[in-house]
Scaffold this motif. Sequence first.
Motif, short mmCIF file in Angstrom:
data_model
loop_
_atom_site.label_atom_id
_atom_site.label_comp_id
_atom_site.label_asym_id
_atom_site.label_seq_id
_atom_site.Cartn_x
_atom_site.Cartn_y
_atom_site.Cartn_z
N HIS A 59 19.79 20.91 53.08
CA HIS A 59 19.81 22.34 53.38
C HIS A 59 19.36 23.09 52.14
N ASP A 63 18.24 29.10 57.35
CA ASP A 63 18.10 28.09 58.40
C ASP A 63 17.15 26.98 57.97
N HIS A 65 15.66 23.62 56.20
CA HIS A 65 16.06 22.26 55.81
C HIS A 65 14.81 21.45 55.49
N LYS A 90 18.59 22.81 61.31
CA LYS A 90 19.85 22.11 61.14
C LYS A 90 20.03 20.97 62.13
N ASP A 91 19.59 21.17 63.36
CA ASP A 91 19.81 20.19 64.40
C ASP A 91 18.65 19.24 64.63
#
Length: 97
Positions: A59, A63, A65, A90-91
């Motif tokens: 991270h 938002d 990454h 994130k996902d």
Amino acid sequence: MTNEGYSETMDATAETQKICDELKDDVERRTQKTYVDYKALKYRQKLDDAGTTFLIKVHVGGDDHLHLKILQNPAGTKIILLDLQEKHGKDDPIIPF
């Protein structure tokens, strides 16, 4: 083990954070960005004769990454940033690259 011999995705550890921290300057050079936030969240690994290859989700603020591909030699004395991918969420799953 799953695709391409990598482990399942696991929560990052102090070891994976340390590896990422050691390569932060290289990551910032490659992305031409400076990161205040820089926290390893998840990782996968693969062991072979060359050492351990890590795929680590980091991270880097908001938002954003990164996915880092890192090789650690068998003795654990040298780490190399092989590749990275920007603009992950994130996902997003960590898929071998």
